[in-house]
Enzyme design. Structure first.
Site, short mmCIF file in Angstrom:
data_model
loop_
_atom_site.label_atom_id
_atom_site.label_comp_id
_atom_site.label_asym_id
_atom_site.label_seq_id
_atom_site.Cartn_x
_atom_site.Cartn_y
_atom_site.Cartn_z
N LYS A 83 42.03 22.71 43.20
CA LYS A 83 41.06 23.59 43.85
C LYS A 83 39.68 22.93 43.81
O LYS A 83 39.19 22.56 42.74
CB LYS A 83 41.03 24.92 43.10
C1 E4P Z 1 40.42 32.81 44.62
O1 E4P Z 1 41.06 31.78 44.54
C2 E4P Z 1 39.48 33.25 43.59
O2 E4P Z 1 40.00 32.90 42.34
C3 E4P Z 1 39.29 34.74 43.56
O3 E4P Z 1 40.00 35.38 44.59
C4 E4P Z 1 37.87 35.18 43.44
O4 E4P Z 1 37.83 36.58 43.42
P1 E4P Z 1 36.53 37.41 42.97
O5 E4P Z 1 35.53 37.33 44.06
O6 E4P Z 1 37.04 38.81 42.79
O7 E4P Z 1 36.05 36.77 41.69
#
Ligand code: E4P
Length: 217
Positions: A83
């Protein structure tokens, strides 16, 4: 639409995985903090539970350092998706790591132009953040729709991973628009099974059943 669990909680992931509804997992530095676990250890455990892609996020800001971290994370298991943040440096790292054959999930996507660049840089997944856009009074779901249109217009194979999902409505709307994947916290995935009319209907059936005086077993 595939369903990923947005969590680094091994028990919660295992419970959902046992039901056969989990196609992958996404983690991020905040979720690793919440788990209280070592990133390499917990990610390895998750990869052993879930067959599909498990996103593990780099924390470096410069492309060469991102590439080095990404290569280290990819060594954890064959199903790691590296990522990377949607920055210029992240796109450079995306190009390099994709060319090496790694799965890459480009995260923190907040615009259609960013998603277009991620696809052109060879991303396997792009993660538009719905909830964080909604939080600032923008329309997160329209971003999913815009990216869907752009990717379909030009046949990009990068998969749209709807992220920052906060509600069951986000899940059904993302599926209707045609997101390839949605990642959601375990509580949201479990809540998808709920409907008040199901509960009401079950109450009625059980009341009537009691009146029959019968037993199945
Ligand atoms: C996605 O890969 C992220 O880890 C996640 O969806 C972020 O979500 P949040 O905005 O609720 O922290």
């Amino acid at each position: 639409m595939e369903l990923f669990v947005d969590s680094a909680d091994v028990e919660a992931i295992a419970e959902l995985n046992a039901l056969g509804v989990v196609d992958g997992v996404t983690t991020n530095p905040s979720l690793i903090l919440k788990s209280g676990r070592d990133i390499l250890e917990v990610t390895k455990e998750i990869c052993a539970i879930v067959k599909g892609p498990v996103s593990a996020e780099v924390v470096a800001l410069e492309a060469d350092a991102m590439i080095a971290e990404g290569r280290r994370l990819a060594k954890i298991a064959d199903n790691i998706a590296i990522k990377l943040p949607l920055t210029w440096e992240g796109l450079k790292a995306c190009r390099a790591l994709s060319d090496e054959g790694h799965m890459v999930n480009v995260t923190l996507c907040f615009s259609a132009n960013q998603a277009l660049l991620a696809a052109k840089a060879g991303a396997s997944f792009v993660s538009p953040f719905i909830g964080r856009l909604d939080d600032m009074n923008a329309d997160g779901m329209s971003l999913i729709a815009d990216i869907r249109t752009i990717y379909d217009n030009y046949g990009f194979r990068t998969r749209i991973l709807a992220a920052s999902v906060r509600s069951v409505n986000h899940m059904s709307q993302a599926a209707l628009i045609g997101a390839d994947v949605a990642t959601a916290p375990p509580a949201v995935i479990k809540a998808m099974a709920n409907h008040p009319l199901t509960d009401k209907g079950l109450d009625g059936f059980l009341r009537d059943w009691a009146e029959t005086g019968q037993k199945i077993l």
